[in-house]
Design an enzyme around this catalytic site. Structure first.
Site, short mmCIF file in Angstrom:
data_model
loop_
_atom_site.label_atom_id
_atom_site.label_comp_id
_atom_site.label_asym_id
_atom_site.label_seq_id
_atom_site.Cartn_x
_atom_site.Cartn_y
_atom_site.Cartn_z
CB SER A 67 2.87 6.98 5.94
OG SER A 67 2.80 5.60 6.18
CG ASP B 97 -2.30 2.84 1.23
OD1 ASP B 97 -1.41 2.01 1.48
OD2 ASP B 97 -2.21 4.05 1.55
CG HIS C 229 1.21 4.32 1.42
ND1 HIS C 229 0.21 4.57 2.33
CD2 HIS C 229 2.39 4.59 2.07
CE1 HIS C 229 0.75 4.95 3.49
NE2 HIS C 229 2.06 4.97 3.35
#
Length: 252
Positions: free
Chosen positions: A82, A207, A234
């Protein structure tokens, strides 16, 4: 270089900590690799109040300090998740000769960070106001110092395919992230120089946090050495750790 000497440094994303990598660490170490999982400032068990983090340099200091202290000649493989991808890019600018490979797991991959609104659109989650809790640590007239996902939205955004008990664990350990500091991630340099480091992007196809279109846009604008895909949410380190491990090892 022998497998046992490869050194992985795992860098968490917003709201998470070193704890999030526990399954991947176990798999890597079980296969003979060295693994370091760091807490960025204000993440995991790091004692820093995230509302007191005002710059990206401060936020990423744990990673920069770690790489600075490596023995001469040692290279690491960075794995970022991320917004941890911004930390990887920062380190790549600073330590071009100390990084063997950078692996972006549904991670922000922008060669100069968040220079433009388009960069932010591509590289940061776009969360509705009702799903987040903002803290205005610098005062009500200033931008929010931290952002946190409200608990009732965490599983759907982050880990809808993961075992439910791991979503519960994550909800107990997640912390607000220093939104303003992360937003100052801007780097100067030469993207061709950065291309000396092998980059691998692992795309998460289900995601809900950094959606596949955002990931595709970053891949198209700055093509990595290799793009791999995993049919997960995710957080594949929770939902499909063995698949994630296999993709990372395959990319070496």
């Amino acid at each position: 270089m022998g497998m046992s000497k490869e050194h992985f440094v795992l860098v968490h994303g917003e709201g998470h900590g070193a704890w999030s990598w526990f399954k991947l660490r176990w798999l890597l170490e079980g296969s003979g690799y060295r693994v370091t999982c760091i807490d960025l400032a204000g993440g995991g068990v790091d004692p820093t109040d995230p509302n007191k983090i005002h710059s990206f340099d401060q936020y990423n200091k744990p990673l920069i300090d770690l790489i600075s202290a490596l023995p001469d000649g040692e290279k690491v493989i960075l794995v970022g998740h991320s917004t941890g991808g911004l930390c990887l890019i920062h380190a790549m600018h600073e330590f071009i000769d100390r990084i063997k490979q950078a692996v972006f797991v549904a991670a922000t991959m922008l060669p100069f960070g968040l220079q433009t609104d388009e960069d932010k659109k591509d590289g940061l989650p776009n969360l509705p106001e009702e799903e987040v809790q903002l803290t205005f640590g610098a005062g009500p007239d200033d931008p929010p110092t931290t952002v946190a996902l409200r608990p009732e939205f965490q599983r759907d955004r982050l880990s809808q395919q993961s075992p439910e008990e791991e979503s519960v664990l994550a909800s107990m350990l997640m912390r607000p992230w220093p939104e303003t500091a992360i937003g100052t991630a801007r780097f100067e340099g030469d993207d061709e120089r950065l291309n000396r480091i092998k980059r691998v992007f692992i795309k998460t196809q289900r995601d809900h946090m950094l959606d596949p279109q955002q990931q595709d846009s970053m891949i198209k604008k700055w093509p990595p050495s290799e793009v791999l895909a995993i049919d997960t949410d995710h957080c594949p380190f929770f939902s499909a750790p063995e698949q994630l491990f296999n993709l990372i090892v395959k990319s070496l």
